[in-house]
Design an enzyme around this catalytic site. Structure first.
Site, short mmCIF file in Angstrom:
data_model
loop_
_atom_site.label_atom_id
_atom_site.label_comp_id
_atom_site.label_asym_id
_atom_site.label_seq_id
_atom_site.Cartn_x
_atom_site.Cartn_y
_atom_site.Cartn_z
N PHE A 170 0.86 -1.18 0.00
CA PHE A 170 0.00 0.00 0.00
C PHE A 170 0.89 1.22 0.00
O PHE A 170 1.57 1.52 0.99
CB PHE A 170 -0.94 0.05 1.21
CG PHE A 170 -1.84 1.26 1.18
CD1 PHE A 170 -3.01 1.23 0.46
CD2 PHE A 170 -1.49 2.43 1.84
CE1 PHE A 170 -3.84 2.35 0.40
CE2 PHE A 170 -2.29 3.55 1.78
CZ PHE A 170 -3.47 3.51 1.06
N LYS A 194 3.37 11.81 6.36
CA LYS A 194 2.59 11.66 7.58
C LYS A 194 3.20 12.42 8.76
O LYS A 194 2.97 13.60 8.92
CB LYS A 194 2.36 10.19 7.89
CG LYS A 194 1.48 9.50 6.84
CD LYS A 194 0.97 8.18 7.29
CE LYS A 194 0.16 7.47 6.20
NZ LYS A 194 -1.06 8.16 5.81
N ASP A 209 9.78 3.01 1.29
CA ASP A 209 8.59 3.80 1.64
C ASP A 209 8.45 3.76 3.17
O ASP A 209 7.88 2.83 3.72
CB ASP A 209 7.36 3.23 0.96
CG ASP A 209 6.09 4.01 1.28
OD1 ASP A 209 6.11 4.81 2.23
OD2 ASP A 209 5.06 3.80 0.60
#
Length: 414
Positions: free
Chosen positions: A151, A265, A236
Site C-alpha cells: 500500500f 505523515k 517507503d
C-alpha cells in the site's frame, strides 16, 4: 477522568444517525461513529465531552501527539509571517528544513512535496529519470519491482501495482511498468530484475496489510541485490519512519540504508501535510527545473513545522520512548494470544493484532473499543492496528490493552 466511557457518555456521543443523514461527504471512508472535537497528547474529546485514547494517531501522522507544544509554537510563529510563496521564489524556511531533514537521513538532497502519495509518485519519476539518464535504459522500457500486499497510496499510478481489488476494481486502465513479487522473498525479487529494472520500491513494514514484518534478513538482502544489479532501493517509510518503530527509520533497525527514503505523515507533525523524497544528489539531481514540482510543496508553513519535527527526532528521545513502550505493548499483546487473539506483530509502538475470525471482525472489535474509550482501526477482515502517539503514557497504554482484553472477554461470552 477515566478512559472508559460511562453508558451516558457513550449514548451522548453516539452521532451515528446525524452522520448517516447529514453528511455531504462522498462515501470514500467508513469511519467509526465518533465526532472528534479536540485533542491533547494521546487523547481526543468528542462533541459530547467523551474522552478517547487515540490508538491510531492518524495512521502515524500524529506520532508526536495532538497539539505538541513545540510544533504548535512553530506553526503559530510562521502563521504570523508568511505561509505560501510557491517555489517560484525562495523562502527563508525551506533550505534550513531540507538541510535538517537530509542530515537526519544521512543524505544530501530533498524533494519537498505534500502528501505521502505525492512522495511515492515523485520517487517513481526520479527512478525512471535515473534509469534513462544514468543507467541507460531504453526510453519507455523502465520497470520497477514492488511487493504483493503493498500500500503506497491511491493515485492512479500507485494503484496500478496494487493487488487489492478494493483499490483497483473499476479504476483502470492502469499504468504499466511494474512487477509485483511476494513480500519477504528476496529470491523472487532478484528473479524479477532484468536489464530494464530501475528500482525496487518496498515498505520496510507493510502497514495497511496489517503490520506485516518481513524476515530480518530480507531488507539487507534487498540492499545487496539492488546494489549488485545497479538498481535503486526505494524505502517507503511514510508510515514506518520518523520514530514509530523505535528508530528514526525502520531501515535503521536492520542496518540498511536505501538509496531513497519516501517520507510523509509524521513529517507534518499532525498540523499540515508534508512529504519528501530524501536521497543523494547523484540520484535526485537527475531532475531539472520545471520537470517536477508542487504549488504547496516546500511552503514556508510546512517547512517551519517540518523543521520542528526534525528537531524533535534529532535528540533520539522519541525513538527511545517508542522502543521502551513498544516492548511493554508487545508483552501485553502477546499474553492475549489464545484468548481471542491469533497472532501479534509489533515494531516499536506499532502493532498488528489478528483477532480470531470466529470471534469477531476487526471492525466489531474497534466499535466495542470505541465504546470503552479507545480508538483503533481495523484492516483486512479480523486484523486491527494499534499505533498510539509516541507521547502516550505507559499507564494509558495499559488502559488500552485492558480494554482490548475486556472486549475479547465480552465477545467470548456473548
Amino acid at each position: 477522568m477515566s478512559a472508559v466511557l460511562s453508558a451516558g457518555q457513550a449514548a451522548a456521543g453516539d452521532t451515528s444517525a446525524e452522520l448517516a443523514t447529514e453528511s455531504h461527504l462522498a462515501h470514500t471512508y467508513h469511519p467509526l461513529e465518533v465526532m472528534v472535537e479536540s485533542g491533547e497528547g494521546a487523547w481526543v474529546t468528542d462533541t459530547a465531552g467523551g474522552r478517547y485514547l487515540d490508538c491510531l494517531a492518524a495512521y502515524s501522522a500524529v506520532n508526536f501527539g495532538h497539539g505538541h507544544p513545540a510544533l504548535i509554537a512553530a506553526a503559530k510563529q510562521q502563521l504570523d509571517r508568511i505561509t505560501l510563496t510557491s517555489r517560484a521564489f525562495h523562502n527563508d524556511k525551506l533550505e534550513p528544513f531540507a538541510a535538517a531533514l537530509a542530515a537526519l537521513a544521512g543524505k544530501d538532497m530533498v524533494i519537498p512535496m505534500n502528501t505521502g502519495a505525492e512522495a511515492v509518485e515523485s520517487g517513481i519519476k526520479v527512478a525512471r529519470a535515473w534509469g534513462y539518464r544514468v543507467k541507460g535504459v531504453a526510453q519507455g522500457m523502465a520497470n520497477i519491482i514492488v511487493a504483493d500486499g503493498n500500500f503506497h497510496g491511491r493515485t492512479t499510478t500507485i494503484i496500478s501495482f496494487s493487488n487489492d481489488p478494493v483499490a483497483t476494481d473499476d479504476f483502470g486502465p492502469f499504468t504499466p511498468g511494474f512487477r509485483s513479487v511476494p513480500y519477504g522473498d528476496a529470491a523472487a525479487l532478484e528473479a524479477a530484475i532484468d536489464e530494464n529494472t530501475v528500482a525496487v520500491l518496498i515498505e520496510p513494514i507493510q502497514g495497511e496489510a496489517g503490520i506485516v514484518i518481513p524476515p530480518a534478513e530480507y531488507l539487507p538482502a534487498v540492499r545487496e541485490i539492488t546494489t549488485r544489479h545497479n538498481v535503486l532501493f526505494i524505502a517507503d517509510e511514510i508510515q514506518s519512519g520518523l520514530g514509530r518503530t523505535g528508530a528514526t527509520f525502520q531501515c535503521d533497525n536492520v542496518g540498511v540504508v536505501p538509496d531513497l527514503y519516501l517520507l510523509g505523515k509524521a513529517l507534518g507533525g499532525g498540523i499540515v501535510p508534508v512529504s519528501a523524497v530524501v536521497g543523494n544528489s547523484d540520484i535526485l539531481g537527475v531532475l531539472g527545473a520545471g520537470e517536477h514540482g508542487s504549488t504547496f510543496g516546500g511552503n514556508p508553513l510546512a517547512a517551519a513545522v517540518g523543521t520542528a519535527v526534525v528537531e524533535l527526532l534529532a535528540t533520539g528521545e522519541m525513538q527511545e520512548r517508542a522502543r521502551m513502550l513498544g516492548a511493554r505493548l508487545d508483552a501485553r499483546l502477546t499474553a492475549l494470544i489464545g484468548r481471542g487473539v491469533v497472532a501479534v506483530r509489533t515494531a516499536g509502538l506499532w502493532a498488528g493484532i489478528d483477532i480470531d475470525p470466529e470471534l469477531a471482525t476487526g471492525r466489531e472489535v474497534c466499535e466495542r473499543l470505541m465504546l470503552r474509550g479507545v480508538l483503533a482501526k481495523d484492516t483486512h477482515g479480523s486484523t486491527i492496528r494499534l499505533a498510539p502517539p509516541i507521547v502516550v503514557e505507559a499507564a494509558d497504554l495499559d488502559i488500552a490493552i485492558d480494554q482490548l482484553e475486556a472486549v475479547l472477554e465480552e465477545l467470548a461470552g456473548r
